[in-house]
Design a protein around this motif. Structure first.
Motif, short mmCIF file in Angstrom:
data_model
loop_
_atom_site.label_atom_id
_atom_site.label_comp_id
_atom_site.label_asym_id
_atom_site.label_seq_id
_atom_site.Cartn_x
_atom_site.Cartn_y
_atom_site.Cartn_z
N THR A 143 0.81 -1.21 0.00
CA THR A 143 0.00 0.00 0.00
C THR A 143 0.86 1.27 0.00
OG1 THR A 143 -0.11 -0.02 2.42
CG2 THR A 143 -1.87 -1.15 1.23
N ARG A 144 2.17 1.11 0.03
CA ARG A 144 3.07 2.26 0.04
C ARG A 144 4.17 2.07 -1.00
NH1 ARG A 144 4.02 3.30 6.54
NH2 ARG A 144 1.83 3.68 7.08
N HIS A 272 2.10 1.96 -6.78
CA HIS A 272 2.32 3.08 -5.85
C HIS A 272 3.69 3.72 -6.07
CE1 HIS A 272 -1.34 2.30 -3.60
NE2 HIS A 272 -1.02 1.02 -3.51
N THR A 276 4.45 7.69 -7.12
CA THR A 276 5.32 8.55 -6.31
C THR A 276 6.55 8.98 -7.10
OG1 THR A 276 4.58 7.45 -4.29
CG2 THR A 276 6.63 8.69 -4.17
#
Length: 351
Positions: A143-144, A272, A276
């Motif tokens: 999730t990151r 993700h 980012t």
């Protein structure tokens, strides 16, 4: 009005049930002829057609339970909100959005594309702004984002075949299920472009190819010209969806976690990390959203099959660590795609 003859099998052996079917079908055809197809198509009609495109079936059973034979023209925003509240009474907005609104809207967009329903802007649940309460919940891997150097170490601990698809996820931002579905016809190395035929939103989209992927994807594209999947397991089988505890990629992920000691990477980590990475590189939000499939404008759909230079330039801003580029399978995927990671089974050195 001219008469119209339609011959259609009921596929029923019971005469009484067959007669009921005939009456209902005649009524439907009459309504369709009188009022138009938009007046007759049901949500089940749209859902069945949507699934025939190869779209992911996840979460659609709950939609069928709520709307089934309801006509598309009769479904309102209030119906959608009420069904979501009943199905997920204690869920956060993100959960209701992911598991109910998104698949519903995907089916609706498909129906609108068939001219079975009007194009409509459905409201989705939003997280309350300025909330001071934080719900405690466990952190879930994937999730990151992670640093590309750490991602390279993790991928280096994988068998070559799953390492290839994980590398693609880290340099396209595709959802795993989108990568699983890719075929040779979806990829153009010359144009540095691939097409996702059926995405989570129900709309196709174009995705730029990082130059690093173009260095080694060629043999995979050639293999996939047999009509099979672009990415395959070491045994040559297509990957399956990893959610809900299934899929060969899950086994590969667990093995790499064990060998590398890195625990916070999953198939969705790539998506993700791409998001980012593009932000850090200063890519315009509209470009980033279009790469990840967040953009849903008519213009973005129009360019599904047209390579766009700004998107290709943006994806190339993602860094490629030396470790990643030096992995042996990068230079010769065909010689490595059936091998297993060191210490993984007896097929380690097979080709």
């Amino acid at each position: 009005m001219c008469g119209q003859h339609v011959y259609k099998s009921t596929k029923l052996y019971d005469r009484e049930r067959a007669e009921i079917f005939r009456i209902r079908e005649e009524s439907r055809l009459l309504d369709e002829q009188t009022w138009g197809i938009k007046a007759t198509k049901t949500f089940k009609d749209a859902l069945d057609s949507y699934l025939l495109t190869g779209a992911p079936p996840r979460f659609v059973n709950s939609l069928l339970d709520r709307f089934s034979s309801k006509r598309l023209k009769d479904i309102t925003q209030n119906d959608l909100d009420e069904a979501a509240r009943k199905l997920y009474p204690n869920a956060q907005a993100q959960t209701r959005n992911r598991q109910f609104y998104t698949p519903f809207i995907a089916v609706w967009n498909h129906a609108a594309g068939n001219n079975w329903a009007d194009v409509r802007k459905w409201r989705r649940p939003r997280k309350p702004r300025g909330a001071t309460l934080v719900r405690a919940r466990s952190s879930r891997s994937g999730t990151r984002p992670v640093d590309y150097e750490l991602a390279a170490r993790f991928v280096a601990a994988m068998s070559p075949a799953p390492a290839m698809i994980m590398t693609a996820l880290f340099y396209t931002g595709l959802r795993p299920i989108e990568a699983f579905a890719l075929t040779a016809d979806d990829v153009s190395l010359e144009n540095r472009w691939l097409v996702v035929r059926s995405s989570k939103t129900g709309e196709p989209r174009g995705v730029p190819l990082h130059s690093f992927l173009c260095e080694w994807l060629g043999p995979l594209v050639e293999r996939a010209k047999d009509g099979g999947a672009l990415f395959r397991t070491p045994r040559g089988k297509p990957y399956t969806e990893v959610q809900e505890g299934g899929g060969g990629l899950k086994t590969a992920i667990n093995g790499a976690r064990r060998r590398s000691g890195i625990k916070d990477v999953s198939p969705y980590t790539g998506r993700h990390t791409v998001s980012t990475g593009l932000v850090i590189a200063g890519v315009h939000p509209h470009i980033k959203d279009q790469i990840l499939g967040h953009a849903a404008t008519d213009m973005s759909r129009h360019y599904t099959n047209v390579p766009q230079k700004p998107l290709i330039e943006a994806i190339d801003m993602l860094p490629v660590p030396d470790l990643w580029r030096s992995l042996p399978w990068v230079a010769s995927p065909k010689d490595w795609w059936s091998r297993l990671a060191e210490g993984t089974g007896r097929r380690r050195n097979s080709k």
